[in-house]
Design a protein around this motif. Structure first.
Motif, PDB file in Angstrom:
ATOM      1  N   ALA A 478       0.828  -1.329   0.056  1.00 11.99           N
ATOM      2  CA  ALA A 478      -0.019  -0.084  -0.137  1.00 11.99           C
ATOM      3  C   ALA A 478       0.790   1.333   0.158  1.00 11.99           C
ATOM      4  O   ALA A 478       0.341   2.362  -0.558  1.00 11.99           O
ATOM      5  CB  ALA A 478      -1.009   0.121   1.112  1.00 11.99           C
ATOM      6  N   GLU A 479       2.247   1.019   0.653  1.00 11.95           N
ATOM      7  CA  GLU A 479       2.855   2.487   0.862  1.00 11.95           C
ATOM      8  C   GLU A 479       3.492   2.614  -0.708  1.00 11.95           C
ATOM      9  O   GLU A 479       3.867   3.854  -0.972  1.00 11.95           O
ATOM     10  CB  GLU A 479       3.998   2.124   1.716  1.00 11.95           C
ATOM     11  CG  GLU A 479       3.562   2.257   3.306  1.00 11.95           C
ATOM     12  CD  GLU A 479       4.730   1.508   4.120  1.00 11.95           C
ATOM     13  OE1 GLU A 479       5.827   1.492   3.825  1.00 11.95           O
ATOM     14  OE2 GLU A 479       4.422   1.426   5.239  1.00 11.95           O
ATOM     15  N   SER A 480       3.744   1.459  -1.353  1.00 12.74           N
ATOM     16  CA  SER A 480       3.991   1.837  -2.589  1.00 12.74           C
ATOM     17  C   SER A 480       2.878   2.087  -3.745  1.00 12.74           C
ATOM     18  O   SER A 480       3.027   1.964  -4.977  1.00 12.74           O
ATOM     19  CB  SER A 480       5.110   0.829  -3.294  1.00 12.74           C
ATOM     20  OG  SER A 480       4.680  -0.378  -2.995  1.00 12.74           O
ATOM     21  N   GLY A 481       1.778   2.105  -3.120  1.00  6.03           N
ATOM     22  CA  GLY A 481       0.605   2.472  -4.157  1.00  6.03           C
ATOM     23  C   GLY A 481      -0.257   1.244  -4.841  1.00  6.03           C
ATOM     24  O   GLY A 481      -0.923   1.454  -5.689  1.00  6.03           O
ATOM     25  N   LYS A 485      -6.618  -6.322  -2.291  1.00  8.71           N
ATOM     26  CA  LYS A 485      -8.202  -6.553  -1.783  1.00  8.71           C
ATOM     27  C   LYS A 485      -8.560  -7.873  -1.613  1.00  8.71           C
ATOM     28  O   LYS A 485      -8.445  -8.626  -2.532  1.00  8.71           O
ATOM     29  CB  LYS A 485      -9.201  -5.912  -2.686  1.00  8.71           C
ATOM     30  CG  LYS A 485      -9.526  -4.670  -2.205  1.00  8.71           C
ATOM     31  CD  LYS A 485     -10.577  -3.958  -3.190  1.00  8.71           C
ATOM     32  CE  LYS A 485     -10.601  -3.461  -4.681  1.00  8.71           C
ATOM     33  NZ  LYS A 485     -11.803  -3.052  -5.259  1.00  8.71           N
ATOM     34  N   ASP A 486      -9.094  -8.385  -0.449  1.00  9.39           N
ATOM     35  CA  ASP A 486      -9.253  -9.782  -0.293  1.00  9.39           C
ATOM     36  C   ASP A 486     -10.913  -9.955  -0.864  1.00  9.39           C
ATOM     37  O   ASP A 486     -11.831  -9.078  -0.063  1.00  9.39           O
ATOM     38  CB  ASP A 486      -9.178 -10.078   1.320  1.00  9.39           C
ATOM     39  CG  ASP A 486      -7.852 -10.084   1.629  1.00  9.39           C
ATOM     40  OD1 ASP A 486      -6.808 -10.491   0.846  1.00  9.39           O
ATOM     41  OD2 ASP A 486      -7.367  -9.779   2.802  1.00  9.39           O
ATOM     42  N   GLU A 487     -10.946 -10.563  -1.690  1.00  8.56           N
ATOM     43  CA  GLU A 487     -12.317 -10.710  -2.190  1.00  8.56           C
ATOM     44  C   GLU A 487     -13.272 -11.858  -1.499  1.00  8.56           C
ATOM     45  O   GLU A 487     -12.525 -12.494  -0.740  1.00  8.56           O
ATOM     46  CB  GLU A 487     -12.505 -11.060  -3.720  1.00  8.56           C
ATOM     47  CG  GLU A 487     -11.645  -9.945  -4.603  1.00  8.56           C
ATOM     48  CD  GLU A 487     -12.356  -8.716  -4.635  1.00  8.56           C
ATOM     49  OE1 GLU A 487     -13.484  -8.561  -4.201  1.00  8.56           O
ATOM     50  OE2 GLU A 487     -11.812  -7.731  -5.310  1.00  8.56           O
ATOM     51  N   LYS A 488     -14.597 -11.777  -1.739  1.00 12.32           N
ATOM     52  CA  LYS A 488     -15.383 -12.808  -0.976  1.00 12.32           C
ATOM     53  C   LYS A 488     -15.074 -13.971  -1.346  1.00 12.32           C
ATOM     54  O   LYS A 488     -15.071 -15.000  -0.408  1.00 12.32           O
ATOM     55  CB  LYS A 488     -16.764 -12.522  -1.190  1.00 12.32           C
ATOM     56  CG  LYS A 488     -17.198 -11.265  -0.684  1.00 12.32           C
ATOM     57  CD  LYS A 488     -18.287 -11.762   0.641  1.00 12.32           C
ATOM     58  CE  LYS A 488     -18.719 -10.412   1.401  1.00 12.32           C
ATOM     59  NZ  LYS A 488     -19.475  -9.520   0.650  1.00 12.32           N
ATOM     60  N   ASP A 489     -14.604 -14.370  -2.608  1.00 11.85           N
ATOM     61  CA  ASP A 489     -14.434 -15.686  -2.911  1.00 11.85           C
ATOM     62  C   ASP A 489     -12.871 -16.188  -2.604  1.00 11.85           C
ATOM     63  O   ASP A 489     -12.803 -17.124  -2.989  1.00 11.85           O
ATOM     64  CB  ASP A 489     -14.854 -15.953  -4.403  1.00 11.85           C
ATOM     65  CG  ASP A 489     -14.076 -14.995  -4.965  1.00 11.85           C
ATOM     66  OD1 ASP A 489     -12.926 -14.214  -4.686  1.00 11.85           O
ATOM     67  OD2 ASP A 489     -14.043 -14.799  -6.473  1.00 11.85           O
ATOM     68  N   GLY A 490     -12.387 -15.443  -1.706  1.00 12.92           N
ATOM     69  CA  GLY A 490     -10.941 -15.843  -1.490  1.00 12.92           C
ATOM     70  C   GLY A 490      -9.892 -15.616  -2.601  1.00 12.92           C
ATOM     71  O   GLY A 490      -8.672 -15.568  -2.043  1.00 12.92           O
ATOM     72  N   THR A 491     -10.254 -15.024  -3.482  1.00 13.76           N
ATOM     73  CA  THR A 491      -9.194 -14.410  -4.362  1.00 13.76           C
ATOM     74  C   THR A 491      -8.846 -12.930  -3.864  1.00 13.76           C
ATOM     75  O   THR A 491      -9.394 -12.350  -2.982  1.00 13.76           O
ATOM     76  CB  THR A 491      -9.695 -14.093  -5.840  1.00 13.76           C
ATOM     77  OG1 THR A 491     -10.869 -13.278  -5.781  1.00 13.76           O
ATOM     78  CG2 THR A 491     -10.100 -15.609  -6.580  1.00 13.76           C
ATOM     79  N   VAL A 492      -7.559 -12.728  -4.463  1.00  7.80           N
ATOM     80  CA  VAL A 492      -7.118 -11.374  -4.108  1.00  7.80           C
ATOM     81  C   VAL A 492      -6.959 -10.501  -5.411  1.00  7.80           C
ATOM     82  O   VAL A 492      -6.370 -11.011  -6.242  1.00  7.80           O
ATOM     83  CB  VAL A 492      -5.681 -11.601  -3.419  1.00  7.80           C
ATOM     84  CG1 VAL A 492      -5.000 -10.132  -2.979  1.00  7.80           C
ATOM     85  CG2 VAL A 492      -5.780 -12.423  -2.089  1.00  7.80           C
ATOM     86  N   SER A 493      -7.359  -9.276  -5.390  1.00  6.84           N
ATOM     87  CA  SER A 493      -7.262  -8.316  -6.400  1.00  6.84           C
ATOM     88  C   SER A 493      -6.463  -7.057  -6.064  1.00  6.84           C
ATOM     89  O   SER A 493      -6.295  -7.085  -4.720  1.00  6.84           O
ATOM     90  CB  SER A 493      -8.676  -7.914  -6.846  1.00  6.84           C
ATOM     91  OG  SER A 493      -9.068  -7.077  -5.885  1.00  6.84           O
ATOM     92  N   TYR A 494      -5.915  -6.319  -6.889  1.00  8.85           N
ATOM     93  CA  TYR A 494      -4.962  -5.338  -6.670  1.00  8.85           C
ATOM     94  C   TYR A 494      -5.325  -4.120  -7.639  1.00  8.85           C
ATOM     95  O   TYR A 494      -5.655  -4.366  -8.706  1.00  8.85           O
ATOM     96  CB  TYR A 494      -3.629  -5.518  -6.518  1.00  8.85           C
ATOM     97  CG  TYR A 494      -3.007  -6.046  -7.739  1.00  8.85           C
ATOM     98  CD1 TYR A 494      -2.649  -5.113  -8.803  1.00  8.85           C
ATOM     99  CD2 TYR A 494      -2.917  -7.335  -8.245  1.00  8.85           C
ATOM    100  CE1 TYR A 494      -1.920  -5.184  -9.839  1.00  8.85           C
ATOM    101  CE2 TYR A 494      -2.325  -7.498  -9.505  1.00  8.85           C
ATOM    102  CZ  TYR A 494      -1.986  -6.820 -10.614  1.00  8.85           C
ATOM    103  OH  TYR A 494      -1.452  -6.880 -11.671  1.00  8.85           O
ATOM    104  N   THR A 495      -5.090  -3.078  -7.045  1.00  9.33           N
ATOM    105  CA  THR A 495      -5.211  -1.692  -7.779  1.00  9.33           C
ATOM    106  C   THR A 495      -4.095  -0.989  -7.473  1.00  9.33           C
ATOM    107  O   THR A 495      -3.424  -0.897  -6.429  1.00  9.33           O
ATOM    108  CB  THR A 495      -6.591  -0.963  -7.506  1.00  9.33           C
ATOM    109  OG1 THR A 495      -6.504  -0.452  -6.045  1.00  9.33           O
ATOM    110  CG2 THR A 495      -7.719  -1.538  -7.899  1.00  9.33           C
ATOM    111  N   ILE A 496      -3.555  -0.475  -8.663  1.00 17.06           N
ATOM    112  CA  ILE A 496      -2.346   0.388  -8.740  1.00 17.06           C
ATOM    113  C   ILE A 496      -2.787   1.873  -8.582  1.00 17.06           C
ATOM    114  O   ILE A 496      -3.602   2.341  -9.765  1.00 17.06           O
ATOM    115  CB  ILE A 496      -1.551  -0.052  -9.822  1.00 17.06           C
ATOM    116  CG1 ILE A 496      -0.930  -1.320  -9.416  1.00 17.06           C
ATOM    117  CG2 ILE A 496      -0.288   0.914  -9.588  1.00 17.06           C
ATOM    118  CD1 ILE A 496       0.060  -1.724 -10.641  1.00 17.06           C
ATOM    119  N   GLU A 497      -2.666   2.681  -7.698  1.00 19.85           N
ATOM    120  CA  GLU A 497      -2.757   4.077  -7.702  1.00 19.85           C
ATOM    121  C   GLU A 497      -1.977   5.130  -8.758  1.00 19.85           C
ATOM    122  O   GLU A 497      -0.800   4.957  -8.891  1.00 19.85           O
ATOM    123  CB  GLU A 497      -2.579   4.710  -6.232  1.00 19.85           C
ATOM    124  CG  GLU A 497      -3.701   4.462  -5.411  1.00 19.85           C
ATOM    125  CD  GLU A 497      -3.326   4.969  -4.155  1.00 19.85           C
ATOM    126  OE1 GLU A 497      -2.383   5.378  -3.550  1.00 19.85           O
ATOM    127  OE2 GLU A 497      -4.398   5.327  -3.324  1.00 19.85           O
TER     128      GLU A 497
END
Length: 497
Positions: A478-481, A485-497
């Motif tokens: 997060a510090e590096s932008g 996000k931990d999704e409901k179905d157990g997967t993890v997604s990410y967004t880059i600022e």
RNA sequence: GGUCGGGUGGCCGAGUGGCUAGGCAGAGCUCUGCAAAAGCUCGUACAGCGGUUCGAAUCCGCUCUCGACCUCCA
């Protein structure tokens, strides 16, 4: 489907749009003067008319969109000495006029590209059409509505007004103007102060100059649009657009010139976008509150709290109806940024959802709602391009999309056809008509792989209930932008600022 | 001074006679290891004063106030 209504400044009412030639539209928009950097104010008309262009195309029209580049330099008519903006600036910057014009034209195009404005079909320059302008002036002189003084040519507005309606577009009366302008100055070459220049004699120091029947000089400002619009769109074309501040004298003068030259005004519909204000004041050189596009995108300006993505600016502009003033503020832009993020995420979620196979909706009420939110988008666009309402409708649909994704709403709540409509509506309106794009930059494959390594390590840590490690990974990223996000179905997604 | 257009909830902004957009911020709840996100719920606003109307943010009048154009300007 309902018909397209647009507000015609000339008649001051909304009118049903009918093109002169079936399935074709001629659209002329006054372009920038490339004597300096484009600013936030420029964004408004070009984004507004980009949407007009896109929507007309969506309706099936073949649009010829002409937007000029004013590179000949306006002159300060009221000034003591005629001063060519471009030539003056060129001296300051020690650039050839052509060099300067090229630089700012490129910069303008750069801004338009970032705003995702489709390029016009033709982008004529004033300097490239001096011959056309001269012959139009000759025509007007031959018809007796222009006179020459000391190598300059002026349009005789008083004579024109005695025979043709003058001031309709801008709501002005020639009598009032003749009265209020009696600050008699004998120096003025014009017969009446309401007259405007078609051609200006160039003083010796003037760099930009062309030979003409009246000696060396340069064209007046208004004539270029008349000459170029008629050349590429014909004597009468469908829509003439521009900023409200051009209503007078620019567009009013265009009408007068064209009426003499061609027997009628140039366009059937006149559209004018309103201004952008900063703290309630119009942005303009004279107010010293101009935010250039380069500054806007970099955040490098005292008024700006941060840099703003071009799409955020575009979205913010489209959240307001084009005929309302739009007051710029950091709060408003930041709100638009969050709003656009949310809407775009919903759109991305929607694209990944699979269309159900059921022909009948399990939830009739919801199905109906979704259906009408989708179809009303067209009605809103048809109502004088009400992009604000279109955006509101799309927002109304976001919760449904997100709920289907999270399983709170079953996919078969909607019928297959409504679901398909939902998908196409988002694509059509968000991307094709509003011309919006993702804020995020396309990620490289390598970065994606690197991140998935970290995400996998974090997953393992979580399984071991080693939350210290998992949180550390998330926080450091997060510090590096990079936001995980931990999704409901157990997967993890990410967004880059 | 002339002409024109505005004043909407903390902020931005739709909306022209009844069905009281939307976004951002805020509050509560659900979900979650925690977060984030998402979902649900809530704030009931229309500058002021009169008038028209069964009913007005929306029509009319007046007042206050802001702005635009009249000059280069998107």
């Amino acid at each position: 489907m309902s018909e397209l209504l647009l507000y015609n400044t000339y008649t001051r009412q909304k009118e049903i749009f009918e093109s002169i030639t079936p399935n074709h539209v001629g659209l002329y928009v006054c372009g920038p003067t490339v004597s300096g950097e484009s600013h936030l104010g420029h964004a408004r008309p070009y984004i507004t008319f980009d949407v007009v262009n896109r929507y007309l195309q969506h309706l099936g029209y073949k649009v010829r969109y002409v937007r000029n580049i004013t590179d000949a330099g306006h002159f300060e008519e009221e000034g003591r000495e005629a001063e060519d903006k471009i030539a003056g600036k060129a001296l300051l910057e020690k650039l050839e006029p052509m060099e300067l014009v090229h630089k700012y034209t490129d910069l303008f195009h750069w801004g338009m590209r970032l705003f995702n404005c489709l390029p016009p079909s033709i982008e004529p320059t004033a300097t490239g059409h001096v011959i056309e302008q001269i012959s139009m002036i000759e025509d007007i002189m031959a018809k007796g509505y222009a006179y020459e003084v000391n190598g300059s040519v002026y349009f005789d507005v008083k004579k024109y007004a005695s025979q043709y309606p003058y001031g309709t577009l801008s709501g002005r009366k020639i009598e009032d103007m003749l009265e209020t302008t009696r600050e008699l100055d004998g120096q003025d070459e014009k017969i009446n102060k309401v007259d405007f220049a078609l051609w200006k004699n160039a003083p010796p120091e003037h760099i930009m100059r062309w030979k003409s029947p009246w000696g060396e000089g340069f064209p007046g400002w208004h004539i270029e649009c008349s000459a170029m619009s008629s050349k590429y769109l014909g004597d009468t074309f469908d829509i003439h657009g521009g900023g409200m501040d051009l209503q007078f004298p620019h567009h009013e003068s265009e009408i007068a010139q064209s009426t003499i030259a061609h027997g009628h005004g140039p366009a059937r519909y006149w559209m004018h976008n309103n201004m952008i204000t900063i703290n309630g004041k119009k942005m303009g050189k004279s107010y010293n509150n101009v935010i250039k596009l380069t500054e806007l995108f970099s955040g490098n300006h005292p008024i700006l709290e941060q840099a703003y993505h071009p799409m955020v600016v575009r979205f913010n502009i489209l959240q307001t109806h084009y005929r309302s003033t739009l007051d710029f503020s950091n709060d408003a832009l930041q709100g638009s940024e969050k709003a656009l993020r949310r809407l775009w995420e919903a759109y991305e979620v929607l694209q990944k959802l699979t269309i159900p196979t059921n022909t009948e909706a399990k939830d009739e009420v919801l199905d109906q709602q979704v259906h009408s939110f989708c179809t009303e988008c067209a009605d809103f666009m048809n109502d004088d391009f009400n992009t604000a309402k279109v955006i509101a409708s799309l927002f109304e649909l976001a919760p449904t999309i997100n709920s289907i994704r999270s399983g709170q709403i079953a996919a078969n709540a909607l019928s297959a056809s409504t679901f398909t409509l939902l998908k196409s509506t988002f694509k059509t309106y968000l991307e094709d008509i509003l011309g919006l794009q993702a804020l995020q930059v396309e990620q490289s494959n390598k970065l994606d792989k690197v991140l998935s390594v970290l995400i996998d390590i974090r997953k393992d840590a979580k399984l071991r209930k080693d939350f210290a490690t998992s949180d550390q990974i998330r926080n450091r990223l997060a510090e590096s932008g990079v936001l995980l996000k931990d999704e409901k179905d157990g997967t993890v997604s990410y967004t880059i600022e």
